[in-house]
Design a protein around this motif. Structure first.
Motif, PDB file in Angstrom:
ATOM      1  N   ILE A 125      12.763   1.940  11.321  1.00 20.86           N
ATOM      2  CA  ILE A 125      13.332   0.610  11.078  1.00 20.86           C
ATOM      3  C   ILE A 125      12.234  -0.454  11.007  1.00 20.86           C
ATOM      4  O   ILE A 125      12.198  -1.278  10.087  1.00 20.86           O
ATOM      5  CB  ILE A 125      14.343   0.247  12.187  1.00 20.86           C
ATOM      6  CG1 ILE A 125      15.532   1.216  12.142  1.00 20.86           C
ATOM      7  CG2 ILE A 125      14.823  -1.192  12.038  1.00 20.86           C
ATOM      8  CD1 ILE A 125      16.342   1.242  13.416  1.00 20.86           C
TER       9      ILE A 125
ATOM     10  N   GLU B 112      10.205  -1.028   7.844  1.00 20.65           N
ATOM     11  CA  GLU B 112      10.794  -1.792   6.744  1.00 20.65           C
ATOM     12  C   GLU B 112      10.465  -3.283   6.830  1.00 20.65           C
ATOM     13  O   GLU B 112      10.562  -4.002   5.835  1.00 20.65           O
ATOM     14  CB  GLU B 112      12.319  -1.613   6.738  1.00 20.65           C
ATOM     15  CG  GLU B 112      12.784  -0.191   6.440  1.00 20.65           C
ATOM     16  CD  GLU B 112      12.473   0.242   5.020  1.00 20.65           C
ATOM     17  OE1 GLU B 112      12.206  -0.632   4.174  1.00 20.65           O
ATOM     18  OE2 GLU B 112      12.482   1.458   4.769  1.00 20.65           O
ATOM     19  N   PHE B 113      10.100  -3.751   8.029  1.00 22.51           N
ATOM     20  CA  PHE B 113       9.832  -5.185   8.204  1.00 22.51           C
ATOM     21  C   PHE B 113       8.346  -5.511   8.260  1.00 22.51           C
ATOM     22  O   PHE B 113       7.969  -6.668   8.408  1.00 22.51           O
ATOM     23  CB  PHE B 113      10.523  -5.679   9.486  1.00 22.51           C
ATOM     24  CG  PHE B 113      12.020  -5.667   9.395  1.00 22.51           C
ATOM     25  CD1 PHE B 113      12.707  -6.710   8.790  1.00 22.51           C
ATOM     26  CD2 PHE B 113      12.756  -4.604   9.896  1.00 22.51           C
ATOM     27  CE1 PHE B 113      14.084  -6.704   8.696  1.00 22.51           C
ATOM     28  CE2 PHE B 113      14.133  -4.579   9.806  1.00 22.51           C
ATOM     29  CZ  PHE B 113      14.808  -5.638   9.197  1.00 22.51           C
TER      30      PHE B 113
ATOM     31  N   GLN C 130       6.203  -2.534   3.990  1.00 19.26           N
ATOM     32  CA  GLN C 130       7.615  -2.171   3.812  1.00 19.26           C
ATOM     33  C   GLN C 130       7.790  -0.693   3.441  1.00 19.26           C
ATOM     34  O   GLN C 130       8.495  -0.355   2.487  1.00 19.26           O
ATOM     35  CB  GLN C 130       8.271  -3.048   2.748  1.00 19.26           C
ATOM     36  CG  GLN C 130       8.408  -4.499   3.162  1.00 19.26           C
ATOM     37  CD  GLN C 130       9.171  -5.314   2.136  1.00 19.26           C
ATOM     38  OE1 GLN C 130       8.856  -5.298   0.947  1.00 19.26           O
ATOM     39  NE2 GLN C 130      10.174  -6.035   2.588  1.00 19.26           N
TER      40      GLN C 130
ATOM     41  N   ASP D 151       8.321   3.490   5.030  1.00 21.82           N
ATOM     42  CA  ASP D 151       8.663   4.380   6.132  1.00 21.82           C
ATOM     43  C   ASP D 151       7.365   5.051   6.606  1.00 21.82           C
ATOM     44  O   ASP D 151       6.680   5.690   5.816  1.00 21.82           O
ATOM     45  CB  ASP D 151       9.652   5.430   5.615  1.00 21.82           C
ATOM     46  CG  ASP D 151      10.037   6.458   6.672  1.00 21.82           C
ATOM     47  OD1 ASP D 151       9.530   6.385   7.811  1.00 21.82           O
ATOM     48  OD2 ASP D 151      10.855   7.346   6.349  1.00 21.82           O
TER      49      ASP D 151
ATOM     50  N   LEU E  33      18.809   5.563   6.678  1.00 19.54           N
ATOM     51  CA  LEU E  33      19.147   4.586   7.712  1.00 19.54           C
ATOM     52  C   LEU E  33      20.642   4.551   7.998  1.00 19.54           C
ATOM     53  O   LEU E  33      21.055   4.157   9.097  1.00 19.54           O
ATOM     54  CB  LEU E  33      18.645   3.189   7.308  1.00 19.54           C
ATOM     55  CG  LEU E  33      17.145   2.931   7.524  1.00 19.54           C
ATOM     56  CD1 LEU E  33      16.785   1.516   7.092  1.00 19.54           C
ATOM     57  CD2 LEU E  33      16.758   3.153   8.982  1.00 19.54           C
TER      58      LEU E  33
ATOM     59  N   ILE F  91      22.039  -2.526  12.049  1.00 17.65           N
ATOM     60  CA  ILE F  91      21.486  -1.797  10.901  1.00 17.65           C
ATOM     61  C   ILE F  91      22.549  -1.599   9.831  1.00 17.65           C
ATOM     62  O   ILE F  91      22.288  -1.769   8.633  1.00 17.65           O
ATOM     63  CB  ILE F  91      20.922  -0.431  11.349  1.00 17.65           C
ATOM     64  CG1 ILE F  91      19.720  -0.621  12.277  1.00 17.65           C
ATOM     65  CG2 ILE F  91      20.486   0.399  10.131  1.00 17.65           C
ATOM     66  CD1 ILE F  91      19.274   0.655  12.944  1.00 17.65           C
TER      67      ILE F  91
ATOM     68  N   LEU G 289      22.985  -4.858   7.982  1.00 13.62           N
ATOM     69  CA  LEU G 289      21.849  -5.135   7.097  1.00 13.62           C
ATOM     70  C   LEU G 289      21.849  -4.206   5.879  1.00 13.62           C
ATOM     71  O   LEU G 289      21.473  -4.620   4.777  1.00 13.62           O
ATOM     72  CB  LEU G 289      20.540  -4.990   7.873  1.00 13.62           C
ATOM     73  CG  LEU G 289      20.295  -6.022   8.981  1.00 13.62           C
ATOM     74  CD1 LEU G 289      18.991  -5.729   9.711  1.00 13.62           C
ATOM     75  CD2 LEU G 289      20.291  -7.435   8.413  1.00 13.62           C
ATOM     76  N   LEU G 290      22.280  -2.965   6.076  1.00 12.78           N
ATOM     77  CA  LEU G 290      22.391  -2.038   4.948  1.00 12.78           C
ATOM     78  C   LEU G 290      23.483  -2.483   3.986  1.00 12.78           C
ATOM     79  O   LEU G 290      23.314  -2.465   2.762  1.00 12.78           O
ATOM     80  CB  LEU G 290      22.692  -0.625   5.459  1.00 12.78           C
ATOM     81  CG  LEU G 290      21.529   0.139   6.101  1.00 12.78           C
ATOM     82  CD1 LEU G 290      22.049   1.380   6.811  1.00 12.78           C
ATOM     83  CD2 LEU G 290      20.491   0.534   5.055  1.00 12.78           C
TER      84      LEU G 290
ATOM     85  N   VAL H 190      19.927  -5.905   2.753  1.00 11.70           N
ATOM     86  CA  VAL H 190      18.671  -6.372   3.334  1.00 11.70           C
ATOM     87  C   VAL H 190      17.744  -5.195   3.595  1.00 11.70           C
ATOM     88  O   VAL H 190      16.518  -5.308   3.434  1.00 11.70           O
ATOM     89  CB  VAL H 190      18.935  -7.145   4.646  1.00 11.70           C
ATOM     90  CG1 VAL H 190      17.614  -7.549   5.315  1.00 11.70           C
ATOM     91  CG2 VAL H 190      19.799  -8.360   4.374  1.00 11.70           C
ATOM     92  N   LEU H 191      18.323  -4.068   3.998  1.00  6.70           N
ATOM     93  CA  LEU H 191      17.557  -2.840   4.244  1.00  6.70           C
ATOM     94  C   LEU H 191      17.947  -1.776   3.221  1.00  6.70           C
ATOM     95  O   LEU H 191      19.123  -1.630   2.912  1.00  6.70           O
ATOM     96  CB  LEU H 191      17.832  -2.301   5.652  1.00  6.70           C
ATOM     97  CG  LEU H 191      17.187  -3.005   6.842  1.00  6.70           C
ATOM     98  CD1 LEU H 191      17.703  -2.398   8.146  1.00  6.70           C
ATOM     99  CD2 LEU H 191      15.677  -2.901   6.769  1.00  6.70           C
TER     100      LEU H 191
ATOM    101  N   SER I   3      13.359   4.822   2.118  1.00 15.93           N
ATOM    102  CA  SER I   3      12.128   4.123   1.749  1.00 15.93           C
ATOM    103  C   SER I   3      11.069   5.141   1.381  1.00 15.93           C
ATOM    104  O   SER I   3      10.993   6.207   1.975  1.00 15.93           O
ATOM    105  CB  SER I   3      11.628   3.269   2.923  1.00 15.93           C
ATOM    106  OG  SER I   3      10.433   2.600   2.591  1.00 15.93           O
TER     107      SER I   3
END
Length: 282
Positions: A29, A32-33, A37, A39, A117, A264, A267-268, A272-273, A277
């Protein structure tokens, strides 16, 4: 250089490896931030876990040294086979077999499908609820000396569930231990001891491969920095957790897992996520 990123990831690995919240999920997680960006990948995760397992070896050095020596002595009948420490050696060996077999058989799933995710969020919530139920209703009468071979095998299969990011190695084994009536400290300590062979084997294997294939998006030098940080922070977390569990429950971790899983999912759903990745080769 990705020095900022590997420092953050090393801190995350050290902070979350021994808490029942899933270090692999957090690395997945947090990646991703970060600026890249990406994995961090299964290889990077496995190598940094060498650092946290070194912390286990040092923190439990007396216990581990006693288990190893008395296990070897039991082979020549110099100590009884039912000696608690010699028996612990066999329990760790037996409990390691499930994750060793499944880790080899499910390699492609571990590196690809299991890193979704959506799956991570779901298992964070589900296994958080299971931990809460087991911790609340589980008896508190069994210690490490009460551990049986059937329970050791069951612990092994629980540990194997940690191949899925979000389950948590310590979370799955602790949940089973509490459900079987083991105390919180006994469940946590056996979880730590059981993880040593599997994590070192996986980490060293991935380290060997990384000399040719790289360690995901980071160089081996950068991965070494993260591993060192994970060792230092991981040692502090073990010391904290073993003291905390003498009087505290797993409720804060249950609440955290569920809240993180829900976040999560949101956000998915909002885009946003990304569910998956790309892992950039080192």
């Amino acid at each position: 250089m990705h020095i900022f990123e590997v420092i953050i990831l090393g801190l995350v690995q050290g902070l979350t490896e021994f808490l029942p919240v899933s270090s692999s999920a957090h690395l997945r997680i947090v990646g991703e931030f970060l600026p890249s960006q990406t994995d961090p990948g299964a290889t990077f995760t496995a190598i940094t876990q060498i650092g946290t397992e070194l912390a286990v070896l040092i923190y439990f050095r007396k216990k581990i040294g006693r288990v190893i020596s008395r296990w070897f002595l039991s082979l020549s009948s110099k100590v009884p086979r039912d000696d608690p420490d010699a028996r612990m050696g066999w329990l760790v060996i037996i409990g390691t077999i499930p994750i060793a077999l499944l880790g080899v058989l499910l390699q492609s799933l571990i590196r690809e499908n299991f890193r979704s995710l959506w799956l991570t969020a779901a298992v964070l919530i589900v296994f958080g609820i299971l931990l809460g139920i087991a911790d609340h209703y589980g008896a508190r009468r069994r210690g490490l000396d009460d551990l049986t071979y059937p329970h050791g095998v069951a612990y092994g299969f629980a540990q194997a569930l940690a191949l899925i990011p979000g389950v948590s190695r310590s979370g799955a084994t602790t949940t089973l231990g509490r459900a079987l009536g083991y105390t919180r400290t006994a469940s946590a300590e056996y979880s730590f001891l059981l993880a040593v062979p599997a994590v070192f084997a996986s980490g060293l294997f991935e380290l060997y491969k990384s000399f040719d294939l790289g360690a995901g998006p980071y160089t081996l030098g950068e991965t070494a920095v993260a591993t060192t940080i994970a060792f230092v922070v991981g040692y502090a977390v073990i010391a904290f957790l073993m003291q905390y569990l003498k009087r505290g429950s797993f409720v804060p971790f249950v609440v955290y897992r569920i809240a993180l899983g829900v976040l999560i999912l949101v956000l998915l759903a909002l885009g946003v996520l990304p569910a998956f990745s790309t892992v950039i080769a080192g």
